[in-house]
Each structure stands twice: as structure tokens, then as C-alpha cells.
Scaffold this active site. Structure first.
Site, PDB file in Angstrom:
ATOM      1  CE1 TYR A 144     -49.430 -30.943  -2.061  1.00 24.21           C
ATOM      2  CE2 TYR A 144     -49.733 -31.252  -4.660  1.00 24.21           C
ATOM      3  CZ  TYR A 144     -49.157 -30.578  -3.269  1.00 24.21           C
ATOM      4  OH  TYR A 144     -48.230 -29.674  -3.632  1.00 24.21           O
ATOM      5  CG  ASP A 239     -57.792 -31.108  -6.362  1.00 14.46           C
ATOM      6  OD1 ASP A 239     -57.842 -31.092  -7.405  1.00 14.46           O
ATOM      7  OD2 ASP A 239     -56.857 -31.065  -5.646  1.00 14.46           O
ATOM      8  CE  LYS A 267     -50.373 -33.075 -11.322  1.00 15.91           C
ATOM      9  NZ  LYS A 267     -50.915 -32.870  -9.908  1.00 15.91           N
TER      10      LYS A 267
HETATM   11  C1  LIG Z   1     -50.857 -31.952  -8.771  1.00 18.91           C
HETATM   12  C2  LIG Z   1     -51.873 -31.516  -7.793  1.00 18.91           C
HETATM   13  C3  LIG Z   1     -52.538 -30.188  -7.197  1.00 18.91           C
HETATM   14  C4  LIG Z   1     -51.433 -29.211  -7.579  1.00 18.91           C
HETATM   15  O1  LIG Z   1     -51.236 -28.826  -8.716  1.00 18.91           O
HETATM   16  P1  LIG Z   1     -49.918 -27.969  -8.981  1.00 18.91           P
HETATM   17  O2  LIG Z   1     -49.878 -27.384 -10.551  1.00 18.91           O
HETATM   18  O3  LIG Z   1     -48.687 -28.960  -8.800  1.00 18.91           O
HETATM   19  O4  LIG Z   1     -49.847 -26.759  -8.340  1.00 18.91           O
HETATM   20  C5  LIG Z   1     -53.531 -29.999  -6.684  1.00 18.91           C
HETATM   21  N1  LIG Z   1     -54.508 -31.194  -6.456  1.00 18.91           N
HETATM   22  C6  LIG Z   1     -54.325 -32.251  -7.146  1.00 18.91           C
HETATM   23  C7  LIG Z   1     -55.495 -33.343  -6.945  1.00 18.91           C
HETATM   24  C8  LIG Z   1     -52.977 -32.423  -7.665  1.00 18.91           C
HETATM   25  O5  LIG Z   1     -52.725 -33.755  -8.121  1.00 18.91           O
END
Ligand SMILES: *Cc1c(COP(=O)(O)O)cnc(C)c1O
Length: 428
Positions: A144, A239, A267
Site C-alpha cells: 500500500y 516506501d 507516520k
Molecule cells: C500508511 C501508509 C501510507 C499512506 O500514508 P497516509 O498518511 O495514510 O496517507 C503509505 N505507505 C505505507 C507503507 C503506509 O503504511
């Protein structure tokens, strides 16, 4: 204690908020029942609107690595708010957090702050396209990267297929630019690069996948991607929105010794406030406006309150380096869960990397999205309900990671294991 207040709040929310929630998974659709409304949190614990206390393993999807309402972070937020919450002009704290990120994350020489992980990944893709002057993007099934159009594509199982949008409203022609490969499959990656490596701008990956449940990279997988990208002039994007400052003071790239071209963060670096960031080599980051032709901007980017929360969180992490201790607790939780599952005669797999873990019911191994898809949703739904009744707040989906924070104690783990053992009886 007001009995029935969670249900009342849920009815009210459904009347005014789309689907009752501001992010879909919170609605408990995957596990059934109604969500509990959080009143407050402290450390490893939260209290709901009915005054019930829970050990919390969501921890804002990993953002709260220090636990809820850490006194140093609360103080930093208060102090920042008193000085003004947004200016639309540079502040010194932005440079301070950027310095921390650049010195902790080996591949990042320059960074740009944004407001979410979604924005970070979306902007990283635009930057990679601008840098390589190519359009196609490779992602991996089950990873994701936020909800931007090009990345909201998971595609079917098996070999490489051109993406099918995961959401209504994503144009087919956008999804066509995204090639989806199976996670941990070296041969599929090599084959795909043979076919169209010269058209690809970027490969984006969670170096430890944590959005199909926790799935670690197989030995050699990230190395292969690094080699293929280098040979084909493709930018490798890690990511690390979850893994950044969670696996160590730095990211997965430090743990595995592989340097991406661009890193996405979010995060933890916001300490519970909205933030995101992306960064990389100066040569790549130079393409961003105002120096270069790739446009990206934000009214609230580098917001003083969010930066204060993030900076203080990173500073506590740097001072205390709680990583080994959190991992030890997570290790105990995962291994004892494994034993309880075995003695209950249940087939299940507990994957753990550092302080995050997932219990996959009904499968023996999970190394990719296909295997994760074989899990028993029913068994997890029962577990979720039983654990909630016993004061343990798990993510309301079988495809999510459970996060431990530095505030989780041995006693929290013991309480969780007791609840887990009892809950398994309801499954068998
Ligand atoms: C949570 C998440 C996102 C998106 O971040 P948001 O602050 O919710 O937009 C992107 N990549 C990873 C791996 C994530 O866990």
C-alpha cells in the site's frame, strides 16, 4: 461509564460522516460489529466512550511508537501551538527535523516535508517520472502506498499483469501505467524488466511489507530490485512510511543495507500529527520546484505543530533507542502466540519483523499477497471480537500489522497472551 455510548456515537456518526468514518478500515467491516469510540489514550492503552480500557495494538497504525500522549511530545505540541499554528513561511524547526532525517537515513541527502504518506508516495512517483522522463511504475501486489490514482492498484495473482484499478474513479488509463508484480518473486521481477525495463520510471516497494499483514522480504529480493533498477536507469523508491524509524533509528534500508534512490516517510515522523516526507540524493531532489521543473507544494507542509511532534518523537527515539526492547516484547508475544496456536491445534502463521507482527489464520506460510489471501477471515473476526471483549484493541482487519510501542510493558504482553489463549477456544 455510559453503557451503550459507543453504539449511540456510531449511529450519530453514520448520519453525518460518509460510512461513519474518516478512513475505511476503522468501520469494522472486515470483522463485523461496531467500532469503539476512543476517548483518550495513555502509553500502551486507550479508553473508549464507555470507560473501558484496552491494550492498544493499532497505535495509529504504527505512528505512536512512543505510545499515546508521551509527556515530552505533548509538551512540544503545546509549546508550538502557543507560538502560532501555521505561517506559510519557513520555520527553523523544519530544518531541524530535516537534518535528523538526513543524518538517520543513509540515502537521503535532501528531504521535502508534505502532509501524509499518500502525498509523499504520490510526489515521489512524480519526481521519478520527471527525473527519468519515463511513465511506467512498478509496484508489488499487497503493498500500500496511499490512495493516489496511480498507486491504488493491486491487480490479480500470478505473474505480471497490467494493473486493474482497485477503486472506482481511477481511470483505466492511469492504472495502465502501473505494473503490478508479486512480492518476493525474483524471477517475475527479472522477466518484467527484460520486457519493459527501459520504459519504467520507478519501482516502489515497502521494503518490509506491512499492509498485507507483515511480510518480510526474502533474502536477495531487495538486492535484485536494486540491481535491476541500477542497470535499467530506474529509480528505486522505498516506501518507509511504516518502517522508517520503526525497525531502527533510520529505516529498513539501514537494516538490510540496500540504498534506494528515493525514500518515503510518514507516520512516526509526525509523532501522531499529520505529516509525510520524501527524500533522496541531492541530484534527484534538485528537480523539485523551485529549483527544477517538477512541481509539488503544500499550504500546511512543514506545519509547525506537526513538525514539533515529529521532532520531539525522533529526539526521544534517538535518546532512548528503545528498539531492542520493543522487539524483545514483540518476539515474546509472537512466539507465545505460536505456541498457543499449536496447542489449540490451529493452523496459523505468525509473521514478525521487529516490533510489528500479524497472525494469519489458516495458512502455513505468508511470503506474498497470494498466500496472505488464503487466510481465514472468519477465524480472525472471532479473534478480534473475543480480544476486544477482553480489553485488547487489535486492528479490525486480518491484513494489518499489530504494532507494539515503547510503552508496551511485559504485563501488557502477558495480559494479551492470556486473552489470546482464551479467545482461541472460541475459534476451535
Ligand atoms: C500508511 C501508509 C501510507 C499512506 O500514508 P497516509 O498518511 O495514510 O496517507 C503509505 N505507505 C505505507 C507503507 C503506509 O503504511
Amino acid at each position: 461509564m455510559t453503557k451503550g455510548r459507543n453504539a449511540k456515537l456510531w449511529t450519530e456518526a453514520l448520519g453525518v460522516i460518509a460510512g461513519g468514518v474518516n478512513s475505511p478500515v476503522r468501520a469494522f467491516k472486515a470483522v463485523g460489529g461496531n467500532p469503539v469510540f476512543v476517548e483518550r489514550g495513555q502509553g500502551s492503552r486507550i479508553w473508549d466512550a464507555e470507560g473501558r480500557e484496552y491494550v492498544d495494538y493499532i497505535q495509529s497504525w504504527g505512528a505512536m511508537i512512543l505510545g499515546h500522549a508521551h509527556p515530552r511530545v505533548v509538551k512540544a505540541v503545546q509549546a508550538a501551538a502557543e507560538k502560532g499554528t501555521s505561517f506559510g513561511a519557513p520555520t527553523e524547526a523544519e530544518t531541524r527535523i530535516a537534518s535528523r532525517i538526513c543524518s538517520a537515513i543513509p540515502s537521503v541527502e535532501r528531504v521535502r516535508l508534505v502532509n501524509s504518506g499518500t502525498e509523499a508516495c504520490m510526489s515521489a512517483i512524480r519526481l521519478a517520472r520527471g527525473f527519468t522522463q519515463r511513465d511506467k511504475v512498478v509496484k508489488f501486489a499487497g503493498c500500500y502506498h496511499g490512495h493516489s490514482d496511480y498507486l491504488l492498484v493491486a491487480a490479480g495473482s500470478g505473474g505480471a499483469t497490467f494493473g486493474v484499478p482497485d477503486s472506482a474513479g481511477v481511470p483505466r488509463s492511469f492504472a495502465d501505467q502501473t505494473l503490478v508484480l508479486p512480492y518476493n518473486d525474483v524471477a517475475a521481477a527479472e522477466e518484467s524488466f527484460r520486457q519493459c525495463g527501459s520504459e519504467v520510471a520507478a519501482v516502489i516497494i515497502e521494503p518490509v511489507a506491512a499492509n498485507m499483514g507483515v511480510v518480510p522480504p526474502r533474502e536477495g529480493f531487495l538486492e535484485t530490485l536494486r540491481d535491476l533498477c541500477t542497470k535499467n536507469g530506474v529509480l528505486l523508491i522505498f516506501d518507509e512510511v511504516i518502517t522508517g524509524f520503526r525497525l531502527c533509528y533510520g529505516g529498513a534500508q539501514k537494516v538490510y543495507g540496500i540504498l534506494p534512490d528515493i525514500t518515503c516517510l510518514g507516520k512516526i515522523i509526525g509523532g501522531g500529527m499529520p505529516i509525510g516526507a520524501y527524500g533522496g540524493r541531492a541530484e534527484v531532489m534538485r528537480l523539485l520546484a523551485p529549483d527544477g521543473p517538477v512541481y509539488q507544494a503544500g499550504t500546511l507542509s512543514g506545519n509547525p505543530v506537526a513538525v514539533a511532534a515529529g521532532l520531539e518523537t525522533l529526539s526521544v527515539l534517538d535518546d532512548e533507542r528503545p528498539y531492542d526492547e520493543i522487539s524483545r516484547r514483540a518476539e515474546k508475544l509472537a512466539s507465545e502466540m505460536g505456541r498457543l496456536l499449536e496447542s489449540a491445534g490451529l493452523t496459523a502463521r505468525v509473521n514478525r519483523v521487529g516490533s510489528m507482527l500479524t497472525c494469519f489464520f489458516g495458512v502455513k506460510e505468508v511470503a506474498d499477497y497470494g498466500q496472505a489471501g488464503g487466510l481465514s477471515r472468519e477465524a480472525f473476526s472471532i479473534l478480534h471480537k473475543e480480544m476486544l471483549a477482553r480489553g485488547v484493541h487489535l486492528p479490525p482487519s486480518p491484513f494489518e500489522a499489530w504494532f507494539l510501542s515503547a510503552a508496551h510493558t511485559e504485563a501488557d504482553v502477558d495480559q494479551t497472551l492470556e486473552a489470546f489463549g482464551e479467545s482461541l477456544a472460541a475459534i476451535t
